[in-house]
Design a protein around this motif. Sequence first.
Motif, PDB file in Angstrom:
ATOM      1  N   ASP A 114     -20.427  92.378 -49.228  1.00  0.00           N
ATOM      2  CA  ASP A 114     -19.787  92.330 -47.912  1.00  0.00           C
ATOM      3  C   ASP A 114     -20.774  91.927 -46.817  1.00  0.00           C
ATOM      4  O   ASP A 114     -20.371  91.376 -45.792  1.00  0.00           O
ATOM      5  N   PRO A 161     -22.006  87.471 -45.919  1.00  0.00           N
ATOM      6  CA  PRO A 161     -21.573  86.573 -44.834  1.00  0.00           C
ATOM      7  C   PRO A 161     -22.261  86.886 -43.500  1.00  0.00           C
ATOM      8  O   PRO A 161     -22.563  85.974 -42.728  1.00  0.00           O
ATOM      9  N   LYS A 162     -22.534  88.151 -43.223  1.00  0.00           N
ATOM     10  CA  LYS A 162     -23.227  88.532 -41.989  1.00  0.00           C
ATOM     11  C   LYS A 162     -24.671  88.020 -42.014  1.00  0.00           C
ATOM     12  O   LYS A 162     -25.198  87.585 -40.998  1.00  0.00           O
ATOM     13  N   LYS A 181     -25.757  85.370 -43.666  1.00  0.00           N
ATOM     14  CA  LYS A 181     -25.732  83.916 -43.505  1.00  0.00           C
ATOM     15  C   LYS A 181     -25.450  83.510 -42.062  1.00  0.00           C
ATOM     16  O   LYS A 181     -25.945  82.488 -41.594  1.00  0.00           O
ATOM     17  N   ALA A 182     -24.656  84.312 -41.350  1.00  0.00           N
ATOM     18  CA  ALA A 182     -24.266  83.975 -39.971  1.00  0.00           C
ATOM     19  C   ALA A 182     -25.327  84.363 -38.942  1.00  0.00           C
ATOM     20  O   ALA A 182     -25.285  83.885 -37.809  1.00  0.00           O
TER      21      ALA A 182
END
Length: 195
Positions: free
Chosen positions: A69, A72-73, A75-76
Amino acid sequence: MPKNILIVLGGGRPRGNTAQAVEAFARGARDAGHSVETISLVKNEVRGCLGCNACRYGKPCVQRDAFNDLAPKIKAADCIVFASPLYFWTLSARIKAFIERFYCLAEYDSDPPFGRYERYPVHDSALIMTSADDNFWTFREAENYYRLAVVNYIGFRDRGMLLCGGCGDTGGAPQIDKTGHLERAYDFGLRLYEN
């Protein structure tokens, strides 16, 4: 230009020295106009890499934990701040497990830099640490690990370190508020992208 900052808190007490330093840093970064999110690895368990290489064959990580989970954080984020109390002269096991799992974010690199085998997403990074001790060598191993694993191997761009020693007895109440470290943490967050 405002940045997306992800703080990863690798252990310690909910109102402990490291948590307080992170709160002060985050306040400073927000006051500078940045977006800040703090993730606690106490609340979001991330286990160490198993070295199974499933991710190298296009499969998702076989471990079912919070890292999936968090990916994505990660990568961003423009900047990932690693925050940890000093445990046995280095970063906490939680932070180390989190760093190990970056392996599943790596991509094949046909011409990797010396000492590296793959390409990782490139971010800025910073380190925040607290400890009871405040000797000239207190953070030496932690600094070396951060520089070797995160900056030199993964390839992140270092934005600096805030090393807060002398924060009180390990068995007692947090005492970072009796030092100048909280002000330094706020200033670190405020000026992280000044130059």
